[in-house]
Design a protein around this motif. Structure first.
Motif, PDB file in Angstrom:
ATOM      1  N   ALA A   1       0.813  -1.223   0.000  1.00 19.01           N
ATOM      2  CA  ALA A   1       0.000   0.000   0.000  1.00 19.01           C
ATOM      3  C   ALA A   1       0.839   1.262   0.000  1.00 19.01           C
ATOM      4  N   ARG A   2       2.115   1.133   0.398  1.00 23.13           N
ATOM      5  CA  ARG A   2       2.976   2.323   0.438  1.00 23.13           C
ATOM      6  C   ARG A   2       4.446   1.874   0.421  1.00 23.13           C
ATOM      7  N   GLY A   3       5.339   2.845   0.408  1.00 16.27           N
ATOM      8  CA  GLY A   3       6.767   2.556   0.530  1.00 16.27           C
ATOM      9  C   GLY A   3       7.296   1.668  -0.587  1.00 16.27           C
ATOM     10  N   MET A   4       8.200   0.787  -0.201  1.00 19.01           N
ATOM     11  CA  MET A   4       8.856  -0.085  -1.176  1.00 19.01           C
ATOM     12  C   MET A   4       7.878  -1.018  -1.880  1.00 19.01           C
ATOM     13  N   GLY A   5       6.904  -1.542  -1.120  1.00 17.62           N
ATOM     14  CA  GLY A   5       5.928  -2.460  -1.716  1.00 17.62           C
ATOM     15  C   GLY A   5       5.120  -1.767  -2.795  1.00 17.62           C
ATOM     16  N   GLU A   6       4.743  -0.524  -2.554  1.00 16.72           N
ATOM     17  CA  GLU A   6       4.001   0.238  -3.572  1.00 16.72           C
ATOM     18  C   GLU A   6       4.873   0.427  -4.818  1.00 16.72           C
TER      19      GLU A   6
ATOM     20  N   VAL B   1      -2.640  -4.297   5.136  1.00 12.48           N
ATOM     21  CA  VAL B   1      -3.678  -4.018   6.135  1.00 12.48           C
ATOM     22  C   VAL B   1      -4.210  -2.588   5.995  1.00 12.48           C
ATOM     23  N   LEU B   2      -3.495  -1.755   5.241  1.00 17.80           N
ATOM     24  CA  LEU B   2      -3.941  -0.362   5.037  1.00 17.80           C
ATOM     25  C   LEU B   2      -4.934  -0.325   3.881  1.00 17.80           C
ATOM     26  N   GLU B   3      -6.200  -0.488   4.221  1.00 15.51           N
ATOM     27  CA  GLU B   3      -7.280  -0.621   3.228  1.00 15.51           C
ATOM     28  C   GLU B   3      -7.317   0.574   2.251  1.00 15.51           C
TER      29      GLU B   3
ATOM     30  N   ASP C   1      -3.430  -9.435   6.205  1.00 12.08           N
ATOM     31  CA  ASP C   1      -2.587  -9.319   7.402  1.00 12.08           C
ATOM     32  C   ASP C   1      -1.636 -10.513   7.339  1.00 12.08           C
ATOM     33  N   VAL C   2      -0.348 -10.245   7.203  1.00 13.63           N
ATOM     34  CA  VAL C   2       0.598 -11.340   6.956  1.00 13.63           C
ATOM     35  C   VAL C   2       0.728 -12.316   8.130  1.00 13.63           C
ATOM     36  N   THR C   3       0.178 -11.959   9.279  1.00 15.24           N
ATOM     37  CA  THR C   3       0.232 -12.886  10.413  1.00 15.24           C
ATOM     38  C   THR C   3      -0.927 -13.883  10.394  1.00 15.24           C
TER      39      THR C   3
ATOM     40  N   GLY D   1       6.556  -5.248   6.591  1.00 11.85           N
ATOM     41  CA  GLY D   1       7.430  -5.272   7.753  1.00 11.85           C
ATOM     42  C   GLY D   1       7.168  -4.092   8.663  1.00 11.85           C
ATOM     43  N   ILE D   2       7.579  -4.244   9.932  1.00  9.72           N
ATOM     44  CA  ILE D   2       7.473  -3.140  10.883  1.00  9.72           C
ATOM     45  C   ILE D   2       8.795  -3.007  11.638  1.00  9.72           C
ATOM     46  N   LEU D   3       9.060  -1.785  12.079  1.00  7.55           N
ATOM     47  CA  LEU D   3      10.292  -1.492  12.825  1.00  7.55           C
ATOM     48  C   LEU D   3       9.929  -0.857  14.154  1.00  7.55           C
TER      49      LEU D   3
ATOM     50  N   ASN E   1      12.193 -12.425  -0.583  1.00 10.25           N
ATOM     51  CA  ASN E   1      11.979 -12.038   0.808  1.00 10.25           C
ATOM     52  C   ASN E   1      12.760 -10.763   1.115  1.00 10.25           C
ATOM     53  N   ILE E   2      12.042  -9.740   1.552  1.00 14.63           N
ATOM     54  CA  ILE E   2      12.716  -8.479   1.870  1.00 14.63           C
ATOM     55  C   ILE E   2      13.241  -8.560   3.305  1.00 14.63           C
ATOM     56  N   SER E   3      14.543  -8.736   3.409  1.00 16.83           N
ATOM     57  CA  SER E   3      15.207  -8.683   4.712  1.00 16.83           C
ATOM     58  C   SER E   3      15.689  -7.247   4.892  1.00 16.83           C
TER      59      SER E   3
ATOM     60  N   HIS F   1      18.457  -7.208   0.687  1.00 18.00           N
ATOM     61  CA  HIS F   1      18.916  -6.544   1.912  1.00 18.00           C
ATOM     62  C   HIS F   1      19.124  -5.055   1.647  1.00 18.00           C
ATOM     63  N   PRO F   2      18.033  -4.271   1.767  1.00 18.23           N
ATOM     64  CA  PRO F   2      18.193  -2.838   1.533  1.00 18.23           C
ATOM     65  C   PRO F   2      18.885  -2.164   2.716  1.00 18.23           C
ATOM     66  N   GLY F   3      19.601  -1.087   2.402  1.00 17.81           N
ATOM     67  CA  GLY F   3      20.071  -0.169   3.443  1.00 17.81           C
ATOM     68  C   GLY F   3      18.955   0.828   3.704  1.00 17.81           C
ATOM     69  N   GLY F   4      19.299   2.044   4.077  1.00 18.63           N
ATOM     70  CA  GLY F   4      18.267   3.051   4.332  1.00 18.63           C
ATOM     71  C   GLY F   4      17.540   3.439   3.046  1.00 18.63           C
ATOM     72  N   VAL F   5      16.231   3.351   3.072  1.00 23.99           N
ATOM     73  CA  VAL F   5      15.424   3.693   1.889  1.00 23.99           C
ATOM     74  C   VAL F   5      14.345   4.688   2.313  1.00 23.99           C
ATOM     75  N   ASP F   6      14.112   5.658   1.458  1.00 26.07           N
ATOM     76  CA  ASP F   6      13.224   6.778   1.779  1.00 26.07           C
ATOM     77  C   ASP F   6      11.744   6.364   1.687  1.00 26.07           C
ATOM     78  N   THR F   7      11.227   5.819   2.770  1.00 27.78           N
ATOM     79  CA  THR F   7       9.827   5.387   2.834  1.00 27.78           C
ATOM     80  C   THR F   7       9.238   5.882   4.159  1.00 27.78           C
ATOM     81  N   PRO F   8       7.917   5.737   4.349  1.00 26.62           N
ATOM     82  CA  PRO F   8       7.338   6.143   5.636  1.00 26.62           C
ATOM     83  C   PRO F   8       8.010   5.469   6.837  1.00 26.62           C
ATOM     84  N   MET F   9       8.576   4.276   6.640  1.00 25.73           N
ATOM     85  CA  MET F   9       9.211   3.579   7.771  1.00 25.73           C
ATOM     86  C   MET F   9      10.326   4.398   8.413  1.00 25.73           C
TER      87      MET F   9
HETATM   88  P1  NAD Z   1       6.641   1.072   5.168  1.00 32.37           P
HETATM   89  O1  NAD Z   1       6.333   1.196   6.602  1.00 32.37           O
HETATM   90  O2  NAD Z   1       6.623   2.281   4.334  1.00 32.37           O
HETATM   91  O3  NAD Z   1       5.733  -0.024   4.471  1.00 32.37           O
HETATM   92  C1  NAD Z   1       5.486  -1.265   5.086  1.00 32.37           C
HETATM   93  C2  NAD Z   1       4.139  -1.760   4.639  1.00 32.37           C
HETATM   94  O4  NAD Z   1       3.883  -2.999   5.305  1.00 32.37           O
HETATM   95  C3  NAD Z   1       2.987  -0.800   5.015  1.00 32.37           C
HETATM   96  O5  NAD Z   1       2.154  -0.569   3.921  1.00 32.37           O
HETATM   97  C4  NAD Z   1       2.272  -1.529   6.141  1.00 32.37           C
HETATM   98  O6  NAD Z   1       0.894  -1.257   6.226  1.00 32.37           O
HETATM   99  C5  NAD Z   1       2.537  -2.977   5.745  1.00 32.37           C
HETATM  100  N1  NAD Z   1       2.316  -3.879   6.871  1.00 32.37           N
HETATM  101  C6  NAD Z   1       2.710  -3.729   8.166  1.00 32.37           C
HETATM  102  N2  NAD Z   1       2.242  -4.741   8.917  1.00 32.37           N
HETATM  103  C7  NAD Z   1       1.525  -5.546   8.084  1.00 32.37           C
HETATM  104  C8  NAD Z   1       0.802  -6.741   8.267  1.00 32.37           C
HETATM  105  N3  NAD Z   1       0.674  -7.325   9.469  1.00 32.37           N
HETATM  106  N4  NAD Z   1       0.211  -7.300   7.191  1.00 32.37           N
HETATM  107  C9  NAD Z   1       0.318  -6.719   5.965  1.00 32.37           C
HETATM  108  N5  NAD Z   1       0.964  -5.574   5.735  1.00 32.37           N
HETATM  109  C10 NAD Z   1       1.575  -5.002   6.784  1.00 32.37           C
HETATM  110  O7  NAD Z   1       8.084   0.410   5.113  1.00 32.37           O
HETATM  111  P2  NAD Z   1       9.099   0.121   3.896  1.00 32.37           P
HETATM  112  O8  NAD Z   1      10.324   0.864   4.182  1.00 32.37           O
HETATM  113  O9  NAD Z   1       8.430   0.258   2.580  1.00 32.37           O
HETATM  114  O10 NAD Z   1       9.407  -1.408   4.227  1.00 32.37           O
HETATM  115  C11 NAD Z   1       9.205  -2.475   3.328  1.00 32.37           C
HETATM  116  C12 NAD Z   1      10.118  -3.619   3.741  1.00 32.37           C
HETATM  117  O11 NAD Z   1      11.477  -3.218   3.594  1.00 32.37           O
HETATM  118  C13 NAD Z   1       9.977  -4.019   5.210  1.00 32.37           C
HETATM  119  O12 NAD Z   1      10.084  -5.428   5.330  1.00 32.37           O
HETATM  120  C14 NAD Z   1      11.163  -3.351   5.875  1.00 32.37           C
HETATM  121  O13 NAD Z   1      11.546  -4.005   7.062  1.00 32.37           O
HETATM  122  C15 NAD Z   1      12.187  -3.464   4.786  1.00 32.37           C
HETATM  123  N6  NAD Z   1      13.304  -2.521   4.880  1.00 32.37           N
HETATM  124  C16 NAD Z   1      13.085  -1.178   4.902  1.00 32.37           C
HETATM  125  C17 NAD Z   1      14.195  -0.318   4.943  1.00 32.37           C
HETATM  126  C18 NAD Z   1      14.047   1.183   4.928  1.00 32.37           C
HETATM  127  O14 NAD Z   1      15.050   1.873   5.172  1.00 32.37           O
HETATM  128  N7  NAD Z   1      12.880   1.742   4.591  1.00 32.37           N
HETATM  129  C19 NAD Z   1      15.489  -0.846   4.963  1.00 32.37           C
HETATM  130  C20 NAD Z   1      15.652  -2.213   4.949  1.00 32.37           C
HETATM  131  C21 NAD Z   1      14.559  -3.046   4.887  1.00 32.37           C
END
Ligand code: NAD
Length: 256
Positions: free
Chosen positions: A15-20, A38-40, A60-62, A89-91, A136-138, A181-189
């Motif tokens: 829905a956002r960030g890297m996945g979008e 989960v972000l409808e 919901d991935v869980t 993913g969540i941090l 798999n995004i680690s 294995h991304p380093g810092g990426v410009d997303t909402p996280m």
């Molecule tokens: P983000 O927070 O922008 O996006 C994460 C997305 O995952 C959100 O849309 C959120 O709603 C979704 N999500 C969270 N919990 C969920 C659940 N239970 N079920 C389904 N969806 C769920 O973060 P991002 O930076 O785009 O992260 C994407 C992936 O990249 C994550 O696995 C993160 O750990 C990884 N990562 C991010 C960075 C970074 O710097 N941004 C670096 C290394 C790895």
């Protein structure tokens, strides 16, 4: 011709960030995509933007039931499933001494158990097709430690390990499994509350050999390579995209 023509992908956390960025780039490359999140509201917007090539699925991935529904949707809407990107993913940041078991497990459940459930959910249909690519995004936090994020680091090391187990188990079935294995990426996280964008830029310019934060599209292009037949001999491998952050360390005064 796109590098993903005819392929169908399921992307969690799209829905956002890297996945979008992955969902948008995959469609640009000819794929059809299930946007799972989960972000409808945000998920619906991304899928609508991508038109007939995409559907939103509340995932919901869980949840085992959620994964089953997402795989079923890919097959009923688009006829098949070729690619899984375990991206959600969540941090959570806190020192070990003040991390509660509930906080620890909430990260493990999404980042680690979610990836396990996702892989398990797609194996039957990919086995029938005798092909598939699981990405798999680690994180670089799955390669080295980061103070203040014990659960996150544990979960990302686990993702790296599970990727190798899956590659070993699934190779003979024509299913490839790799980790990014991304380093810092410009997303909402990385734009957490209380985090000042200027200090983030300054930190990245000091810590990253390329001198900047990564952009989501730079990870999406790598994911598309792994999803495509161009990476046909890659499985069980770690693909780092971190601007050189984990390459080593510099000695003051020794840089150009
Ligand atoms: P983000 O927070 O922008 O996006 C994460 C997305 O995952 C959100 O849309 C959120 O709603 C979704 N999500 C969270 N919990 C969920 C659940 N239970 N079920 C389904 N969806 C769920 O973060 P991002 O930076 O785009 O992260 C994407 C992936 O990249 C994550 O696995 C993160 O750990 C990884 N990562 C991010 C960075 C970074 O710097 N941004 C670096 C290394 C790895």
């Amino acid at each position: 011709m796109g590098k993903l023509d005819g392929k169908v992908a399921l992307i969690s956390g799209a829905a956002r960030g890297m996945g979008e960025a992955e969902a948008r780039y995959f469609v640009e490359q000819g794929a059809r995509v299930i946007v799972g999140d989960v972000l409808e509201g945000e998920g619906q917007v991304v899928a609508k933007d991508l038109g007939n090539a995409s559907r939103y699925c509340h995932l919901d991935v869980t949840s085992e039931v959620g994964w089953r529904a997402a795989v079923d949707m890919a097959i009923s809407e688009f006829g098949r499933l070729d690619i899984l990107v375990n991206n959600a993913g969540i941090l959570r940041l806190a020192p070990i001494a003040s991390t509660s078991i509930d906080e620890y497990m909430s990260v493990i459940n999404v980042n680690q158990v979610g990836v396990f459930l996702g892989m398990r959910a797609v194996i039957p249909t990919m086995t029938t097709n005798k092909s598939g690519s699981i990405i798999n995004i680690s994180s670089i936090d799955g390669l080295v430690g980061m103070a203040g994020s014990v659960a996150y680091v544990a979960s990302k090391f686990a993702v790296r390990g599970m990727t190798k187990v899956a590659a070993l188990e699934l190779g003979s079935l024509g299913i490839r499994v790799n980790s990014i294995h991304p380093g810092g990426v410009d997303t909402p996280m990385v734009h957490m509350e209380g985090f000042d964008p200027a200090s983030l830029d300054q930190m990245m310019s000091q810590m990253v050999p390329l001198g900047r934060i990564g952009q989501p599209i730079e990870i999406a292009r790598l994911a598309a390579f792994l999803a495509s037949d161009e990476s046909s001999y890659c499985t069980g491998s770690e693909f780092v995209a971190d601007g050189g952050m984990t390459a080593g360390f510099g000695i003051p005064g020794a840089q150009q």
